[in-house]
Design an enzyme around this catalytic site. Sequence first.
Site, short mmCIF file in Angstrom:
data_model
loop_
_atom_site.label_atom_id
_atom_site.label_comp_id
_atom_site.label_asym_id
_atom_site.label_seq_id
_atom_site.Cartn_x
_atom_site.Cartn_y
_atom_site.Cartn_z
CB CYS A 75 36.56 38.74 22.80
SG CYS A 75 38.34 38.94 22.54
CG HIS A 184 36.91 43.03 21.87
ND1 HIS A 184 36.82 42.13 22.90
CD2 HIS A 184 35.64 43.30 21.48
CE1 HIS A 184 35.54 41.89 23.15
NE2 HIS A 184 34.80 42.56 22.30
CG ASP A 202 31.80 44.58 22.68
OD1 ASP A 202 32.28 43.53 23.13
OD2 ASP A 202 32.39 45.67 22.73
#
Length: 452
Positions: A75, A184, A202
């Site tokens: 991520c 994240h 995201d």
Amino acid sequence: MMMTSNNTVQEASPLPPAQPSPNRTFYRRTLPSSLTSFSSVEGKEIFASAMSTGGTSAFFSLIEQLQTQPEPAYCGLTTLVIILNALAVDPRRSWKGPWRWYEESMLNCCIDLDIAKKTGITFSTFVCLAKCQGLDVHAVHGSDSTVEQFRQVVKQMCTHQKLPSSFLVISYTRKVLGQTGTGHFSPIGAYDEATDNILILDTARFKYGPHWVPLELVFDALIPEDPDTGKSRGYAVLSYDGKNDEISNPDTICHRCNSPLPLSVLFGSKQNDSLRKEFKHFLESLLSDITLSSVISFWTKDRTNDNYIWELVQPQLQPVDSVDVNMVNSLRQLLKALIAKESLDMPSSLLLTWQWLNVNKGIKSEVSCPPDVSCCSLSRTNGSVRTLEISPGEALYIVYLASLSEEQRRGIVYEDGISVEMKIGVEDTVREQLLAEAALVSYAIETCDWNV
């Protein structure tokens, strides 16, 4: 079994062993009710509201580059790739064919990609990676900020830019949002002042698509401590070409991050903080008596392992642009001249034979190792060599420069003791790039024990 051209029977090569399958598999996750899917009716209404108040100035540049992270723990890397491409930063490296474009494998400063695949990266490593790509970085831990300070940064990034030159990234804890998972990274795409919602783009789209989250809930997700660092997560403003002057806060992770370093064309650092700490302590023990011999002794384990240096750095990908190819050749010519002055300190077995790429004549000479000389192994993609072949000696000399003060480095690189023959074709831009190569390695060593 298969038949060959002379009609003899030959055993077929065995198939590679099958990879173990996970016990359970998943197709996406349901978004918690406190969050709003971007594609839902309500999500579209929030977006329309944000559009009407100018809260989507960052959105369009980011959505053009939004991609799904290729590894479950990527991520942070994918978020940075999105930002770099949205800022139109030229990686000066080939992606595929003739095209230059950022991908995760190019982020080889501060980290070892094999480790990152398993564990991801920390907030401080993200900052280091961004800086090594030449970005300005303003990073703040959640615990060092307030919700109102965070709101002001969100507004500046999402509403105050007609042509975005800066983007906002958050490092947060998913559990606070009611999502599965832990830490994240994601870019922030928009802000709606009417509902006080932030659009999180995201990168784990196999799990959650883009979604709106109340700003105060996002801020709460920045506060929990990251067990790997003992610090909270946080947010970072990434800018290109020094255009982040509008953001000013002394409570940043790195007070030097407002001065971007040029991109490296020779080396990237590997993620080996324990080894960098050991070397940093070694340098501190020498006080100011740092010599090329002492650096070589450390990074060859007293000449018992000439490849030990590759635990610290790794070669960059081969350049494809003629300007960068010429820069690499000129850098290595300059290195050859500097190393020649240190002939008594640099064993010849640590050096490759000096063969250069001749771009003007269209000749690409292969650089080969003489017998019994250690060379950095090449990585290959689809059968083609993608990384520079660099000698341990070249890497050692740059680490030696990185071990010195900035003033000492400059004195060596600009010293008049280099022979006239070696000075030919070496311009100040090449010398400055060599200093930048050393500064990048120095930065990775200097920050290895920062408690961030």
